[in-house]
Design a protein around this motif. Structure first.
Motif, PDB file in Angstrom:
ATOM      1  N   LEU B 249      18.256   2.669  -3.618  1.00  0.00           N
ATOM      2  CA  LEU B 249      18.072   1.335  -3.059  1.00  0.00           C
ATOM      3  C   LEU B 249      16.866   1.275  -2.127  1.00  0.00           C
ATOM      4  N   LEU B 250      16.743   2.319  -1.284  1.00  0.00           N
ATOM      5  CA  LEU B 250      15.663   2.335  -0.297  1.00  0.00           C
ATOM      6  C   LEU B 250      14.311   2.517  -0.983  1.00  0.00           C
ATOM      7  N   SER B 251      14.263   3.354  -2.029  1.00  0.00           N
ATOM      8  CA  SER B 251      12.972   3.562  -2.693  1.00  0.00           C
ATOM      9  C   SER B 251      12.540   2.282  -3.400  1.00  0.00           C
ATOM     10  N   GLU B 255       9.141   0.245  -2.749  1.00  0.00           N
ATOM     11  CA  GLU B 255       8.215  -0.164  -3.813  1.00  0.00           C
ATOM     12  C   GLU B 255       7.854  -1.644  -3.712  1.00  0.00           C
ATOM     13  N   SER B 256       8.710  -2.430  -3.053  1.00  0.00           N
ATOM     14  CA  SER B 256       8.414  -3.859  -2.997  1.00  0.00           C
ATOM     15  C   SER B 256       7.813  -4.296  -1.665  1.00  0.00           C
ATOM     16  N   ILE B 262      -0.516  -1.029   3.807  1.00  0.00           N
ATOM     17  CA  ILE B 262      -0.660   0.359   3.369  1.00  0.00           C
ATOM     18  C   ILE B 262      -2.126   0.665   3.108  1.00  0.00           C
ATOM     19  N   GLU B 263      -2.784  -0.274   2.413  1.00  0.00           N
ATOM     20  CA  GLU B 263      -4.202  -0.082   2.106  1.00  0.00           C
ATOM     21  C   GLU B 263      -5.033  -0.067   3.392  1.00  0.00           C
ATOM     22  N   ALA B 264      -4.688  -0.976   4.309  1.00  0.00           N
ATOM     23  CA  ALA B 264      -5.440  -1.052   5.566  1.00  0.00           C
ATOM     24  C   ALA B 264      -5.327   0.251   6.332  1.00  0.00           C
ATOM     25  N   SER B 279       3.064   2.024   8.465  1.00  0.00           N
ATOM     26  CA  SER B 279       2.861   0.823   7.651  1.00  0.00           C
ATOM     27  C   SER B 279       4.016   0.519   6.711  1.00  0.00           C
ATOM     28  N   VAL B 280       4.768   1.544   6.307  1.00  0.00           N
ATOM     29  CA  VAL B 280       5.859   1.304   5.352  1.00  0.00           C
ATOM     30  C   VAL B 280       7.178   1.086   6.084  1.00  0.00           C
ATOM     31  N   PHE B 281       7.595   2.052   6.887  1.00  0.00           N
ATOM     32  CA  PHE B 281       8.892   1.940   7.556  1.00  0.00           C
ATOM     33  C   PHE B 281       8.999   0.721   8.483  1.00  0.00           C
ATOM     34  N   PRO B 282       7.947   0.362   9.231  1.00  0.00           N
ATOM     35  CA  PRO B 282       8.083  -0.834  10.078  1.00  0.00           C
ATOM     36  C   PRO B 282       8.324  -2.123   9.296  1.00  0.00           C
ATOM     37  N   GLN B 283       8.097  -2.095   7.976  1.00  0.00           N
ATOM     38  CA  GLN B 283       8.358  -3.300   7.181  1.00  0.00           C
ATOM     39  C   GLN B 283       9.806  -3.366   6.721  1.00  0.00           C
ATOM     40  N   LEU B 284      10.585  -2.307   6.985  1.00  0.00           N
ATOM     41  CA  LEU B 284      11.883  -2.184   6.315  1.00  0.00           C
ATOM     42  C   LEU B 284      13.153  -2.299   7.160  1.00  0.00           C
ATOM     43  N   PRO B 285      13.108  -2.513   8.474  1.00  0.00           N
ATOM     44  CA  PRO B 285      14.358  -2.345   9.233  1.00  0.00           C
ATOM     45  C   PRO B 285      15.521  -3.186   8.728  1.00  0.00           C
TER      46      PRO B 285
END
Lengths: 247, 356
Positions: B249-251, B255-256, B262-264, B279-285
Motif C-alpha cells: 500500500l505504501l509503495s 509511486e503516486s 523529487i526532481e527539484a 521530498s517523498v516522505f513529507p508528502q505522505l503523512p
C-alpha cells in the motif's frame, strides 16, 4: 563572449527518433544573463536539462569553467548548478524554510548523510535566501498556503541557497501572472548582477527576453537559429524563430 | 428441398463466413460450436446437447435478425448488405406476425447459458444444497438460542483475553510498520528507476508478493513451531503479514506522489536517501496514518483467528468453548470480538475522515 560555460557538439535524441537537440556549440561568459527562446518542442528544456544531467546527453560535451561535466560526479555538478522549474516543485507539507533547506542537501557529506540535520550555518543561509526573495516573514508557513507567485519565489530561494555558479530556469514564469512574472524575472536579474551568477532562462515571451537578457539563444526544431546579443535580436529573427516555413 | 437444406445449413454458426470465403473464421466458429456442445454434454448429459444447440441456433438467429433489420437501411444508403444472402426464418416470422416471444430468441442466450453453466459447475464443486438449508434450520435455531443467552459472569475473563489480542495486533502492526517503511522504498518504481536499482525493485516486489500471499494462518503455524505456543508467535505472524501488506500500500502511495519536488531535490545534488527523506516522505503523512489504521483493523481480526492455532488471545477460549459445545460461554467471547472489531472500524474511520 567568454567560455565559462561551453557546449561542444551537445546533442540529445530519445530512442531512435530525430534529434530533440541537434549538435550544439555554444559558449557563455561568466555572469551572463542568457535567454533561451523558441516555440514549444524546440529543444529548450532538453538543452537546459542536459546542463545538469537531469537528462544525459547522447553526444557531445559540456564544459563548466573548462571542466567536462560528464567526468564530474553528478553531486558535485548539481551543487554548482541550481535549477528553477516551471512549477515551484515545493514539498507541500513542509514550511518554506524547510523547502529552501532542500537546496543545501547537496552539501551534506560524511556522517551527516546518515543523520540528516542541518547545521546552523545552513539554516542561516536558507533564511538569508528567503530574505533576499522577500519571503522571510513566511519562513515558518506551510507551502500549501502560499500563492503561486510566492511559491515560485521560495523555489528561487531554494536555488539561491545552493550558492551555485550557474542558475538554470526552465520556463520559470510560464504559469505566473504578469506582475509575479516581472517580480521573479527581476529577482533572477538581481541574482545575476549582485552575485555574478550565470543565468540561463527558458522563455517563450520574447519581450521578457529582450528586456532582461544580454544574450539570446533561439532554438527551432532542435537547432540553434540565433545566438547573439539581446539588442541585435530583431523582428526578422523573430519571424525566423516563431513563424513557420509556410511564410 | 435444396433451398430448405441450405437454410438449415446456414443456421450453423460459421457457415456465413464460409460462404464469404473467410474460411479461418468460419472454421473457428464451427470448432467453438462443437466444443460448446461437448461442454453441454459433459455437464448436463443429453439434455445439455439440446440446450447448447438451442442456444447456438438462437444466437445465430440473433445475428441473422440484426442483419435482416439493418439490410434495408444499408441498401438505402447505397451499400450492399453484409452477411449471407439466404432466407432468414426469424426475419420472416417477425415480418409476418410479430409476437412477444419472438424477442425471446433475441436474448443473449449464449452469455446467459455460459453464466448458468459456471454457476452449476461451482454448485457441484461446493456441494451446494438448498434442501440442507431448510432441513438444518431447527439445529441452527437451537444453537442461536444458546448464543442469545450469554453467560455474562465470564465477561471479565473475556476482556482479559481481548486485551491480549489487542496487544498482539498493535505490537504486530508496529513492527510491520518498521518493516514496511524501508521496504516500500525498494518496492516503489519511481524511486528505483536507475539501472542499478532496478534489480533491487524486482527482488523486493517478488519477496513482498510471496509474503503477502502466505496466509496468516500458515505464518502462525510456522512461528508456533519456531518459538513455541503463546502470544509471541501471533505477533511475529502479524508482523510479517501486515509488513508485506503495508509495503504494497505504501509503495503504491509513493509511486503516486508529485514527481516535481523529487526532481527539484535531485537537481540540488541531493542523494537518493535525502530525496526520500525530504521530498517523498513529507508528502505522505496522511496516507501513512490511513494505511496504518487500516492494517490495524485487519490485524485485530487476524489476531483473533490466530488464537485457534495456539497463538492465544481471545481466539483460543472461543475455539475451546466451541469444541466443547459450550455455546452460551463462547457467545460472551464472540460478542466481545464483535464489539472490538466494530469499535476499531468506527474509530479508525473517524480518524481517517478527520485527517483528510
Amino acid at each position: 563572449m567568454g567560455d565559462f560555460l561551453r557546449t561542444a557538439g551537445l546533442a540529445k535524441r530519445f530512442g531512435d527518433a530525430e534529434f530533440a537537440l541537434a549538435p550544439t556549440d555554444l559558449a557563455f561568459g561568466r555572469g551572463q544573463f542568457v535567454a533561451v527562446i523558441g516555440p514549444s518542442g524546440a529543444g529548450k528544456t532538453t538543452f537546459l536539462r542536459c546542463m545538469n544531467r537531469l537528462i544525459d546527453p547522447s553526444e557531445g560535451k559540456v564544459f563548466i569553467n573548462g571542466q567536462n561535466i560528464l567526468s564530474m560526479g553528478k553531486r558535485e555538478l548539481r551543487r554548482r548548478i541550481a535549477m528553477v522549474f516551471q512549477q515551484p516543485n515545493l514539498v507541500p507539507r513542509l514550511s518554506a524554510l524547510d523547502n529552501v533547506l532542500i537546496g543545501r542537501l547537496g552539501f551534506m557529506t560524511g556522517m551527516r548523510t546518515l543523520l540528516p540535520c542541518f547545521r546552523r550555518e545552513d539554516k542561516m543561509k536558507a533564511l538569508s535566501a528567503l530574505d533576499r526573495v522577500g519571503m522571510l516573514e513566511y519562513a515558518a508557513t506551510s507551502c500549501v498556503s502560499l500563492s503561486g507567485g510566492q511559491q515560485q519565489r521560495v523555489a528561487v530561494a531554494r536555488a539561491l541557497a545552493q550558492e551555485a555558479d550557474v542558475l538554470l530556469a526552465d520556463e520559470p514564469v510560464a504559469s505566473l501572472d504578469p506582475e509575479n512574472a516581472t517580480k521573479v524575472m527581476a529577482l533572477l536579474k538581481d541574482i545575476n548582477q549582485q552575485d555574478g551568477v550565470t543565468v540561463l532562462v527558458n522563455l517563450h515571451q520574447i519581450d521578457l527576453a529582450r528586456q532582461y537578457a544580454n544574450t539570446i539563444v533561439a532554438f527551432k526544431a532542435g537547432r540553434v537559429v540565433y545566438f547573439g546579443t539581446g539588442e541585435a535580436f530583431m523582428d526578422e529573427h523573430y519571424q525566423k524563430v516563431f513563424v513557420t516555413a509556410a511564410s | 428441398m435444396k433451398s430448405n437444406l441450405s437454410v438449415a445449413l446456414n443456421l450453423l454458426p460459421g457457415v456465413g463466413y464460409l460462404h464469404r470465403g473467410e474460411y479461418l473464421r468460419g472454421a473457428l466458429d464451427l470448432t467453438c460450436f462443437i466444443i460448446f456442445i461437448g461442454i453441454g454434454r459433459v455437464l448436463l448429459s443429453e439434455g445439455g446437447v439440446f440446450l447448447s444447440l438451442f442456444v447456438m441456433v438462437s444466437s445465430a438467429y440473433r445475428m441473422a435478425y440484426v442483419v435482416h433489420v439493418s439490410a434495408p437501411i444499408v441498401q438505402q444508403a447505397g451499400r450492399t448488405a453484409g452477411g449471407p444472402k439466404t432466407l432468414d426464418p426469424l426475419g420472416m416470422i417477425t415480418m409476418l406476425k410479430p409476437r412477444w416471444w419472438v424477442s425471446v430468441f433475441n436474448w443473449p442466450w449464449l452469455y446467459i447459458l455460459v453464466a448458468a453453466m459456471v454457476v452449476a459447475y461451482l454448485s457441484l464443486e461446493t456441494e451446494l444444497s438448498w434442501t440442507q438449508i431448510v432441513m438444518g434450520a431447527p439445529f441452527a435455531m437451537g444453537l442461536a438460542k444458546d448464543f442469545f443467552s450469554p453467560d455474562w459472569s465470564l465477561l471479565p475473563n473475556a476482556l482479559g483475553y481481548a486485551k491480549q489480542t489487542i496487544a498482539i495486533a498493535v505490537l504486530g502492526t508496529f513492527y510491520g510498520i518498521l518493516i514496511a517503511v524501508p521496504m516500500s522504498v525498494f518496492c516503489a518504481k519511481n524511486l528505483m528507476s536507475t539501472s542499478s536499482t532496478h534489480s533491487v525493485y524486482y527482488v523486493a516486489r517478488w519477496g513482498m508478493a510471496v509474503m503477502r500471499a502466505t496466509p496468516t494462518f500458515l505464518l502462525g503455524l510456522i512461528f508456533v513451531a519456531w518459538v513455541g505456543l503463546g502470544p509471541f508467535p501471533g505477533v511475529l505472524a502479524i508482523t510479517v503479514f501486515s509488513g508485506a501488506l503495508m509495503t504494497k500500500l505504501l509503495s503504491e502511495a509513493i509511486e503516486s506522489v508529485n514527481p516535481g519536488p523529487i526532481e527539484a531535490a535531485t537537481a540540488t545534488g541531493a542523494n537518493l536517501f535525502h530525496v526520500i527523506l525530504f521530498s517523498v516522505f513529507p508528502q505522505l503523512p496522511t496516507v501513512f496514518i490511513a494505511i496504518s489504521l487500516y492494517c490495524l483493523e485487519i490485524n485485530i481480526h487476524s489476531a483473533t483467528v490466530l488464537g485457534l492455532i495456539g497463538a492465544q488471545g481471545i481466539g483460543m477460549p472461543i475455539h475451546e468453548y466451541l469444541s466443547s459445545l459450550a455455546y452460551s460461554s463462547a457467545s460472551v467471547y464472540i460478542l466481545v470480538v464483535i464489539f472490538i472489531t466494530v469499535g476499531t472500524d468506527y474509530a479508525s474511520g473517524l480518524v481517517r475522515s478527520r485527517i483528510k
